[in-house]
Design a protein around this motif. Structure first.
Motif, short mmCIF file in Angstrom:
data_model
loop_
_atom_site.label_atom_id
_atom_site.label_comp_id
_atom_site.label_asym_id
_atom_site.label_seq_id
_atom_site.Cartn_x
_atom_site.Cartn_y
_atom_site.Cartn_z
N TYR A 66 27.89 -21.26 -19.60
CA TYR A 66 27.21 -22.53 -19.76
C TYR A 66 26.50 -22.88 -18.46
O TYR A 66 26.93 -22.46 -17.38
CB TYR A 66 28.21 -23.66 -20.02
CG TYR A 66 28.99 -23.58 -21.30
CD1 TYR A 66 30.21 -22.90 -21.36
CD2 TYR A 66 28.55 -24.22 -22.45
CE1 TYR A 66 30.94 -22.86 -22.53
CE2 TYR A 66 29.29 -24.19 -23.63
CZ TYR A 66 30.49 -23.50 -23.65
OH TYR A 66 31.22 -23.48 -24.81
N ARG A 67 25.51 -23.74 -18.57
CA ARG A 67 25.05 -24.43 -17.38
C ARG A 67 25.26 -25.93 -17.57
O ARG A 67 25.17 -26.45 -18.70
CB ARG A 67 23.60 -24.10 -17.01
CG ARG A 67 22.53 -24.48 -17.96
CD ARG A 67 21.14 -24.12 -17.42
NE ARG A 67 20.67 -25.08 -16.42
CZ ARG A 67 19.53 -24.96 -15.74
NH1 ARG A 67 18.75 -23.91 -15.94
NH2 ARG A 67 19.17 -25.88 -14.85
N GLN A 68 25.64 -26.58 -16.46
CA GLN A 68 25.95 -28.01 -16.50
C GLN A 68 24.97 -28.74 -15.61
O GLN A 68 24.90 -28.46 -14.40
CB GLN A 68 27.39 -28.26 -16.02
CG GLN A 68 27.80 -29.71 -16.06
CD GLN A 68 29.21 -29.94 -15.56
OE1 GLN A 68 29.87 -29.03 -15.06
NE2 GLN A 68 29.71 -31.15 -15.72
N ASP A 69 24.22 -29.66 -16.17
CA ASP A 69 23.24 -30.44 -15.43
C ASP A 69 23.49 -31.92 -15.68
O ASP A 69 23.81 -32.31 -16.82
CB ASP A 69 21.82 -30.07 -15.86
CG ASP A 69 21.51 -28.61 -15.59
OD1 ASP A 69 21.44 -27.81 -16.55
OD2 ASP A 69 21.36 -28.26 -14.40
N PRO A 70 23.31 -32.77 -14.67
CA PRO A 70 23.54 -34.21 -14.84
C PRO A 70 22.71 -34.77 -15.99
O PRO A 70 21.51 -34.52 -16.09
CB PRO A 70 23.09 -34.78 -13.49
CG PRO A 70 23.22 -33.66 -12.52
CD PRO A 70 22.91 -32.42 -13.29
N GLY A 71 23.38 -35.51 -16.85
CA GLY A 71 22.69 -36.14 -17.97
C GLY A 71 22.43 -35.24 -19.16
O GLY A 71 21.99 -35.70 -20.21
N ARG B 119 25.40 -26.84 -21.64
CA ARG B 119 24.56 -26.13 -22.61
C ARG B 119 24.90 -24.65 -22.57
O ARG B 119 24.96 -24.05 -21.49
CB ARG B 119 23.08 -26.37 -22.29
CG ARG B 119 22.65 -27.83 -22.47
CD ARG B 119 21.19 -28.01 -22.11
NE ARG B 119 20.97 -27.85 -20.69
CZ ARG B 119 19.78 -27.69 -20.12
NH1 ARG B 119 18.69 -27.67 -20.86
NH2 ARG B 119 19.67 -27.57 -18.81
N LEU B 120 25.06 -24.08 -23.75
CA LEU B 120 25.49 -22.69 -23.87
C LEU B 120 24.31 -21.76 -23.63
O LEU B 120 23.27 -21.87 -24.28
CB LEU B 120 26.08 -22.46 -25.26
CG LEU B 120 26.62 -21.06 -25.53
CD1 LEU B 120 27.83 -20.75 -24.63
CD2 LEU B 120 27.02 -20.93 -27.00
N ILE B 121 24.52 -20.80 -22.71
CA ILE B 121 23.47 -19.83 -22.41
C ILE B 121 23.66 -18.57 -23.27
O ILE B 121 22.76 -18.16 -24.00
CB ILE B 121 23.50 -19.45 -20.91
CG1 ILE B 121 23.39 -20.69 -20.02
CG2 ILE B 121 22.38 -18.46 -20.59
CD1 ILE B 121 23.63 -20.42 -18.55
N ILE C 20 20.15 -21.91 -24.75
CA ILE C 20 19.12 -21.79 -23.69
C ILE C 20 19.17 -20.42 -23.02
O ILE C 20 19.39 -20.31 -21.82
CB ILE C 20 19.27 -22.92 -22.64
CG1 ILE C 20 20.71 -22.99 -22.11
CG2 ILE C 20 18.85 -24.27 -23.22
CD1 ILE C 20 20.84 -23.77 -20.83
N PRO C 21 18.91 -19.33 -23.74
CA PRO C 21 19.05 -18.00 -23.15
C PRO C 21 17.86 -17.54 -22.29
O PRO C 21 17.98 -16.55 -21.56
CB PRO C 21 19.17 -17.10 -24.39
CG PRO C 21 18.35 -17.82 -25.42
CD PRO C 21 18.55 -19.30 -25.15
N SER D 274 20.27 -12.96 -18.81
CA SER D 274 20.86 -11.90 -19.61
C SER D 274 22.33 -11.82 -19.24
O SER D 274 22.77 -12.46 -18.29
CB SER D 274 20.16 -10.56 -19.38
OG SER D 274 20.30 -10.15 -18.04
N VAL D 275 23.09 -11.07 -20.04
CA VAL D 275 24.53 -10.96 -19.80
C VAL D 275 24.96 -9.53 -19.97
O VAL D 275 24.27 -8.70 -20.57
CB VAL D 275 25.36 -11.87 -20.74
CG1 VAL D 275 25.17 -13.34 -20.40
CG2 VAL D 275 25.02 -11.58 -22.21
#
Lengths: 113, 115
Positions: B35-40, B44-46, B60-61, B65-66
């Motif tokens: 995930y990425r975590q942003d204020p507000g 959100r799952l990548i 939000i890919p 890449s993984v």
């Protein structure tokens, strides 16, 4: 698309006040619901979760949440907050059997001593 | 105790660099998530992975890449870092098909700054 809404972005309370944080979800069908907490500088950790049965769920540290299906809500409550409850709180949901969670935008809670 | 560890707490990279974020879990979990975590904006799952060498795009890919070569390790790769990828990155893991035991366990996060 599935979504989770947390309408309170920042809540400020005095110690001993009662707390209620709102969470609404847009899923149809069977849904599992979660509240996570992130204390300053710490990992996200699970506060409580609802899968089925009694709609009033009790979690750690005196928190509870009530699942109201007719209102698509899963509000978090605590009767008397402490300064140590200062944290960010996230509501999350998933369809039963789906491995992914959808998170709300979070509510920052500040407790004033 | 479940442990999810991430390779760095803080990382500073330059625009255009290739960036690797590593995550390791010790609970033999089938599922792993980035995930990425942003204020507000919350979390959100990548991407997520439900098995070795298996992956699925999240919400939000783009730009990521993984790789999952071993069950315990899940890597997030930024092929060419950009300033809009400055964020907190969280890794999580869970058992698959766990019914009411379902819970995602999170790592401490990596705060990535791209300059």
């Amino acid at each position: 698309a599935q979504s989770v809404s947390q309408h309170n972005h920042h809540v400020i309370l005095s110690e001993a006040a009662s707390l209620e944080l709102g969470c609404n979800y847009s899923y149809g069908g069977t849904v599992n619901l979660f509240w996570y907490v992130q204390y300053p500088g710490q990992h996200l950790q699970l506060l409580l979760k609802y899968f089925s049965g009694d709609p009033l769920v009790k979690g750690i540290k005196g928190f509870e949440a009530e699942f109201i299906k007719s209102k698509f809500s899963f509000n978090l409550r605590k009767p008397s907050v402490q300064w140590s409850d200062t944290a960010e709180y996230f509501c999350a949901a998933r369809h039963f059997g789906n491995e992914k969670l959808t998170f709300g935008t979070g509510t920052r809670l500040t407790i004033i001593p | 105790d479940v442990k999810v560890t991430q390779s760095s707490r803080y990382l500073v990279k330059r625009t255009g660099e290739k960036v690797f974020l590593e995550c390791v879990q010790d609970m033999d979990h089938e599922n792993m998530f980035w995930y990425r975590q942003d204020p507000g904006l919350g979390l959100r799952l990548i991407y997520f992975s439900y098995d070795v060498k298996m992956k699925e795009k999240g919400d939000i890919p783009e730009g990521y890449s993984v790789s999952r070569e071993k069950k315990e390790r899940f890597s997030l790769i930024l092929e060419s870092a950009s300033t809009n990828q400055t964020s907190m990155y969280l890794c999580a893991s869970s058992f698959g098909e766990s019914g009411q035991l379902y819970e995602q366990y999170f790592g401490p996060g990596t705060r990535l700054t791209v300059t």
